[in-house]
Every structure is written in C-alpha cells, then in structure tokens.
Write a protein that holds these residues in place. Structure first.
Motif, short mmCIF file in Angstrom:
data_model
loop_
_atom_site.label_atom_id
_atom_site.label_comp_id
_atom_site.label_asym_id
_atom_site.label_seq_id
_atom_site.Cartn_x
_atom_site.Cartn_y
_atom_site.Cartn_z
N GLN A 126 0.83 -1.21 0.00
CA GLN A 126 0.00 0.00 0.00
C GLN A 126 0.86 1.25 0.00
N LEU A 127 1.89 1.28 0.86
CA LEU A 127 2.76 2.46 0.92
C LEU A 127 3.53 2.65 -0.38
N ALA A 128 4.02 1.55 -0.95
CA ALA A 128 4.75 1.64 -2.21
C ALA A 128 3.85 2.17 -3.32
N THR A 129 2.62 1.70 -3.36
CA THR A 129 1.68 2.16 -4.38
C THR A 129 1.39 3.65 -4.22
N ASP A 130 1.18 4.07 -2.98
CA ASP A 130 0.86 5.48 -2.72
C ASP A 130 2.00 6.41 -3.10
N PHE A 131 3.25 5.92 -2.99
CA PHE A 131 4.41 6.76 -3.28
C PHE A 131 5.06 6.44 -4.63
N GLY A 132 4.42 5.59 -5.41
CA GLY A 132 4.91 5.31 -6.75
C GLY A 132 6.23 4.56 -6.79
N LEU A 133 6.45 3.65 -5.84
CA LEU A 133 7.70 2.91 -5.77
C LEU A 133 7.53 1.51 -6.35
N THR A 134 8.64 0.91 -6.75
CA THR A 134 8.63 -0.39 -7.41
C THR A 134 8.78 -1.51 -6.39
N ILE A 135 7.94 -2.54 -6.52
CA ILE A 135 7.93 -3.66 -5.59
C ILE A 135 8.58 -4.88 -6.24
N GLY A 136 9.38 -5.60 -5.44
CA GLY A 136 9.98 -6.85 -5.89
C GLY A 136 9.38 -8.02 -5.12
N THR A 137 10.23 -8.89 -4.59
CA THR A 137 9.79 -10.07 -3.84
C THR A 137 9.43 -9.69 -2.40
N LEU A 138 8.20 -10.02 -1.99
CA LEU A 138 7.76 -9.82 -0.61
C LEU A 138 7.37 -11.19 -0.05
N GLU A 139 8.25 -11.79 0.73
CA GLU A 139 7.98 -13.12 1.27
C GLU A 139 6.93 -13.03 2.38
N PRO A 140 6.03 -14.00 2.46
CA PRO A 140 4.96 -13.97 3.47
C PRO A 140 5.50 -14.12 4.89
N THR A 141 4.98 -13.29 5.81
CA THR A 141 5.43 -13.35 7.20
C THR A 141 4.57 -14.26 8.05
N GLY A 142 3.32 -14.46 7.63
CA GLY A 142 2.42 -15.30 8.41
C GLY A 142 1.78 -14.60 9.58
N TYR A 143 1.90 -13.27 9.66
CA TYR A 143 1.30 -12.53 10.77
C TYR A 143 0.39 -11.44 10.22
N VAL A 144 -0.82 -11.32 10.82
CA VAL A 144 -1.79 -10.30 10.41
C VAL A 144 -1.96 -9.30 11.55
N PHE A 145 -1.85 -8.02 11.23
CA PHE A 145 -2.08 -6.96 12.22
C PHE A 145 -3.59 -6.71 12.31
N PRO A 146 -4.20 -6.94 13.49
CA PRO A 146 -5.65 -6.68 13.61
C PRO A 146 -5.97 -5.21 13.33
N CYS A 147 -5.17 -4.32 13.93
CA CYS A 147 -5.36 -2.89 13.70
C CYS A 147 -4.05 -2.18 14.06
N LEU A 148 -3.48 -1.48 13.09
CA LEU A 148 -2.24 -0.74 13.30
C LEU A 148 -2.47 0.71 12.90
N ILE A 149 -2.44 1.60 13.88
CA ILE A 149 -2.73 3.01 13.64
C ILE A 149 -1.44 3.81 13.77
N LYS A 150 -1.13 4.59 12.74
CA LYS A 150 0.06 5.45 12.73
C LYS A 150 -0.36 6.86 12.33
N ASP A 151 -0.05 7.81 13.20
CA ASP A 151 -0.46 9.19 12.97
C ASP A 151 0.77 10.09 12.85
#
Length: 347
Positions: A126-151
C-alpha cells in the motif's frame, strides 16, 4: 576495474557527453562514471535507514550530475546499488562528492494510516503504491495486524515498527530493503552467505563488545488503556535471576486496547525472551565480499572469542563497502545479538 558506475539523468537540459544538442531540449542522458571516480562507499543497514552510496569524481568544472539523477553500481556482474542523487559538493581542487540513496528514502515522508487486518507485505504494498515505488519479492510473514494506527509518522518508520512486531510475534527474522530498485522483504534464512570470515579468512581487524546498557530488559511492563475506568491495566513479566545479577531493567510500553489478556500476556513473554540477554556485538574489518549486505547471515569463526571459537552464523546489522582505485575493495561489518542465532541448525 571489476565494477562499473553509471549515472542516468532524465528530463535533463544538460549535456553529459560530447555531441550535438538542442538548446532547452529535455532528454535522458546516460554517463559512465567509472573511470573518473576516485572512491566509492556503499552502506546498508538492517533497520531504520535507506541504503546510501557516496562517490567522488574529479570534474573539470561545475557539478556534472543533477539532483535526482539515477546511479547504478555493478560489481563483477552483481547488481549492488540503485539510487538517486540527493547532494553534491565540490571542493577547490575540483573533486565533487555525490551522495545517493535508494528508493526507500522517499518513504521518510510523514503520513497517517490505519491498517486493518493487513500483513506486513500488504502494508508495504500500500505504501509503495501510494508513493509510486517499485515492488519486488515480498515473502509472506504469516502474521496479520488486527489494527495498526500510525499518525503523523514517517512511512519508513511504520514499516520497521511493523517489522519489529512481526519478528517478536513469529520468532522469524525478516529484512526489508531495496534490491537494485525493487522493494524486497525476505526471511534471513534465505540470505545465507557461503563465504567464511575469520582470523585466516579475509578478516583484518575486529572489536568485540558485551553490553546490557541498551536493548536489555528483564522486566516487561505493558499497559492496556481502559477508557471506562480511565486507568491502564498492567501486564508484567519478570526474570528474577537476571534481576539479581544485573539489577532491574524495565521495558515499558502501551498496547492496543483491543488486545485481550491472553494476547498481551503472550506479548510480554515474547518480549522477555527476546530482550533478556547480554547484547554481544562485533565490528569486523575485512577484505570485500561482493554483494554482502545488511541482513545477510555470515559464517564467522574467531578463535580469540569464546562464543565465536566454533563456526557461528551472524546476522549483519550494518555493512559498508569501500572501493578505491581499480583493485582495492574493503568492508566493515557490524553484528549484534548473535548469541540468539546459534549455529548452522538455526537455519
């Protein structure tokens, strides 16, 4: 030379190479900087920093490369660094020093986000898309954040904060970095370097350190806000054995109010297991190994250090490569917390 350095300037009105030009015309220019470069330094860090390259050139006049120009460094056919010029400074003698950062530097911008039921891979996407950056390999971590708020937080900091949580929650170590122009997330077990470093293998000097003054805690105290009572609910885990030896070293933080008792209790246990140790670190100076970067697992054996007298796998926190002239390639490596990695069985 075994390496090459190329600069690419888009939408330029300058002329880097001889030949016909049209005044005011914007073109894409490519220039081989290898032969005019006197020294190159490339630094990678495992946390909280974009990769950085500095290089110096002797130029007849002015500053040849514009801000924003792309630079690519390749050594022995291995793609090492791709980034963009951010600073340039010229001395009286005509030497110009350039500083370039990889694309993760653009994530230093501050923003506010709420990530709900998302993995670290999805957050990066999401961050890469919003800032127009190129994505390569993103290996799965197996962890889901229920709710992560950053202000009002640096986006790069968002990623590294989430990465720290993934490491604690899963027990797996992942590394986020730019791989020659592609944002990459890999588990370190997939980043093992085969080259052994030791007293008789490339190492020219080292400094070894043991430390409990930072990043060591034997009490974990987590507080969950309670809006109804107006008071925080405290969860705490101790190790009385190390407290008797070192004194009480407390880690304190607040947690998401939506976490239940079992989740917070597990978080306390994981934090205590991670932080309740002597931090061992070693800085190694060595002959350069092409492609070695922060996040790599490196086999090391140094007979004068008890915990390294047998082969150990160390996690590189920071690596700096230095190139001078045609044949000199050296590197420095910073490693810490290696007592938790164990030996080959850890991989």
């Amino acid at each position: 030379m075994s390496y090459s350095l190329t600069a690419i300037t888009k939408n330029s009105t300058q002329q880097l190479e001889p030949g016909p030009s049209v005044p005011g015309q914007k073109v894409t220019l490519s220039k081989n900087m290898t032969n005019c470069t006197t020294k190159i330094s490339i630094t990678t860090q495992r946390f909280n920093s974009a990769s950085k390259m500095t290089f110096s050139c002797v130029e007849n006049s002015g500053i040849a490369l514009e801000e924003g120009s792309m630079v690519q460094f390749v050594d022995n056919g291995t793609q090492i660094f791709q980034g963009f010029i951010f600073t340039a400074q010229r001395s009286l003698g005509g030497e110009v020093e350039y500083t370039a950062y990889d694309q993760t530097y653009y994530l230093k911008a501050k923003a506010s986000y709420t990530f709900t039921n998302m993995t670290l891979e999805q957050i990066i996407t999401q961050l890469a898309t919003d800032f127009g950056l190129t994505i390569g390999t993103l290996e799965p971590t197996g962890y889901v954040f229920p709710c992560l708020i950053k202000d009002n937080t640096e986006c790069l900091g968002m990623i590294y904060d989430a990465l720290s949580t993934v490491i604690v929650q899963t027990g797996k170590i992942f590394v986020f970095y730019d791989d020659f122009g592609k944002l990459t997330l890999k588990e370190v077990k997939n980043m093992l370097v085969q080259q052994m470093l030791g007293n008789k293998s490339l190492v020219t000097d080292y400094t070894y350190k043991r430390d409990i003054s930072s990043e060591t805690y034997n009490r974990i105290k987590l507080v969950r806000p309670n809006k109804e009572t107006g008071r925080g609910e405290v969860f705490m885990h101790d190790d009385t054995e190390t407290q008797a030896k070192w004194g009480l070293l407390q880690y304190y933080d607040t947690v998401d109010e939506n976490l239940n008792d079992a989740q917070i209790d597990e978080l306390c246990q994981n934090y205590l297991a991670y932080y309740n140790r002597v931090v061992q670190s070693i800085n190694i100076s060595a002959m350069g190994v092409t492609g070695l970067r922060a996040g790599n697992i490196i086999p090391v054996r140094i007979s004068q250090i008890a915990t390294l007298s047998a082969n150990r796998l160390l996690l590189a926190e920071k690596v700096t490569h230095n190139y001078e002239g045609a044949n000199i390639h050296t590197m420095s490596i910073e490693v810490k917390n290696f007592e938790q990695l164990g030996g080959a069985s850890w991989i």
